[in-house]
Design a protein around this motif. Structure first.
Motif, short mmCIF file in Angstrom:
data_model
loop_
_atom_site.label_atom_id
_atom_site.label_comp_id
_atom_site.label_asym_id
_atom_site.label_seq_id
_atom_site.Cartn_x
_atom_site.Cartn_y
_atom_site.Cartn_z
N GLN A 44 0.84 -1.19 0.00
CA GLN A 44 0.00 0.00 0.00
C GLN A 44 0.88 1.24 0.00
O GLN A 44 1.78 1.37 0.81
CB GLN A 44 -0.91 0.01 1.22
N VAL A 45 0.58 2.15 -0.93
CA VAL A 45 1.36 3.37 -1.05
C VAL A 45 0.87 4.40 -0.04
O VAL A 45 -0.32 4.62 0.13
CB VAL A 45 1.24 3.91 -2.48
N GLN A 46 1.81 5.04 0.61
CA GLN A 46 1.46 6.05 1.62
C GLN A 46 2.53 7.12 1.66
O GLN A 46 3.73 6.81 1.67
CB GLN A 46 1.33 5.39 2.99
N LEU A 47 2.11 8.38 1.68
CA LEU A 47 3.04 9.50 1.83
C LEU A 47 2.89 10.03 3.25
O LEU A 47 1.78 10.35 3.69
CB LEU A 47 2.73 10.60 0.83
N VAL A 48 4.00 10.13 3.96
CA VAL A 48 3.97 10.56 5.36
C VAL A 48 4.90 11.75 5.54
O VAL A 48 6.12 11.62 5.42
CB VAL A 48 4.38 9.42 6.29
N GLU A 49 4.30 12.91 5.84
CA GLU A 49 5.10 14.12 6.05
C GLU A 49 5.55 14.23 7.50
O GLU A 49 4.88 13.73 8.41
CB GLU A 49 4.29 15.38 5.71
N SER A 50 6.65 14.92 7.70
CA SER A 50 7.13 15.23 9.04
C SER A 50 7.99 16.48 8.98
O SER A 50 8.38 16.92 7.89
CB SER A 50 7.94 14.06 9.62
N GLY A 51 8.26 17.05 10.15
CA GLY A 51 9.14 18.20 10.21
C GLY A 51 8.44 19.52 10.48
O GLY A 51 9.10 20.53 10.70
N GLY A 52 7.13 19.53 10.45
CA GLY A 52 6.42 20.77 10.75
C GLY A 52 6.62 21.19 12.20
O GLY A 52 6.79 20.35 13.08
N ALA A 53 6.61 22.50 12.43
CA ALA A 53 6.87 23.01 13.78
C ALA A 53 6.49 24.47 13.86
O ALA A 53 6.11 25.09 12.85
CB ALA A 53 8.34 22.82 14.14
N LEU A 54 6.62 25.01 15.06
CA LEU A 54 6.50 26.45 15.29
C LEU A 54 7.90 27.05 15.16
O LEU A 54 8.84 26.59 15.84
CB LEU A 54 5.92 26.72 16.68
N VAL A 55 8.04 28.07 14.34
CA VAL A 55 9.35 28.68 14.12
C VAL A 55 9.18 30.19 14.05
O VAL A 55 8.12 30.70 13.65
CB VAL A 55 10.00 28.13 12.83
N GLN A 56 10.20 30.91 14.46
CA GLN A 56 10.15 32.36 14.42
C GLN A 56 10.37 32.89 13.00
O GLN A 56 11.04 32.23 12.19
CB GLN A 56 11.21 32.95 15.36
N PRO A 57 9.85 34.06 12.69
CA PRO A 57 10.12 34.66 11.38
C PRO A 57 11.62 34.76 11.12
O PRO A 57 12.41 35.09 12.03
CB PRO A 57 9.50 36.04 11.50
N GLY A 58 12.00 34.43 9.89
CA GLY A 58 13.42 34.41 9.54
C GLY A 58 14.08 33.07 9.76
O GLY A 58 15.23 32.86 9.32
N GLY A 59 13.39 32.17 10.42
CA GLY A 59 13.95 30.86 10.72
C GLY A 59 13.84 29.89 9.56
O GLY A 59 13.35 30.23 8.48
N SER A 60 14.29 28.66 9.80
CA SER A 60 14.30 27.61 8.77
C SER A 60 13.67 26.34 9.29
O SER A 60 13.68 26.07 10.50
CB SER A 60 15.74 27.31 8.36
N LEU A 61 13.12 25.57 8.37
CA LEU A 61 12.60 24.24 8.65
C LEU A 61 12.86 23.36 7.45
O LEU A 61 12.91 23.86 6.31
CB LEU A 61 11.08 24.27 8.89
N LYS A 62 13.00 22.06 7.70
CA LYS A 62 13.11 21.11 6.60
C LYS A 62 12.01 20.07 6.76
O LYS A 62 11.99 19.32 7.75
CB LYS A 62 14.48 20.43 6.58
#
Length: 125
Positions: A1-19
């Protein structure tokens, strides 16, 4: 079974980075090669927006004007995983981010074949 699972979301300050990461479970390396992979986002009260796409055919990348120069999409078919590196984040980037796989290419106006469940990104001080 095909499934796409996202991760890495968070609360971050303006100017910050996330992957963000999108694990393409159930895809083999060869089968994921067939799909172009995209990131969409949807903020409360707003329409869904395609943020970025990476082509299966030649690895070409596409970005919405709102994120061009700040976001970078990449893929590792051997894992198989797709990433969205987000830099210089702004409050207007706040949204639920969704990973999607499409067999019709990045230029297709049609709905992707597969969607993930989404991950929340909040940019706030």
């Amino acid at each position: 079974q095909v499934q796409l699972v996202e991760s890495g979301g968070a609360l971050v300050q303006p100017g910050g980075s996330l992957k963000l990461s999108c694990a393409a479970n159930g895809f083999t390396r060869d089968s994921l090669d067939y799909y172009s992979m995209a990131w969409f986002r949807q903020a409360p009260g707003k329409e869904r927006e395609r943020v970025s796409c990476i082509s299966s055919r030649d690895g070409s990348t596409y970005y919405a004007d709102s994120v061009k120069g700040r976001f970078t999409i990449s893929r590792e078919n051997a894992k198989p995983t797709v990433y969205l590196q987000m830099n210089s984040l702004k409050p207007e980037d706040t949204a639920v981010y969704y990973c999607a796989a499409t067999s019709l290419g990045c230029s297709s106006p049609y709905e992707p074949d597969y969607w993930g469940q989404g991950t929340q990104v909040t940019v706030s001080s």
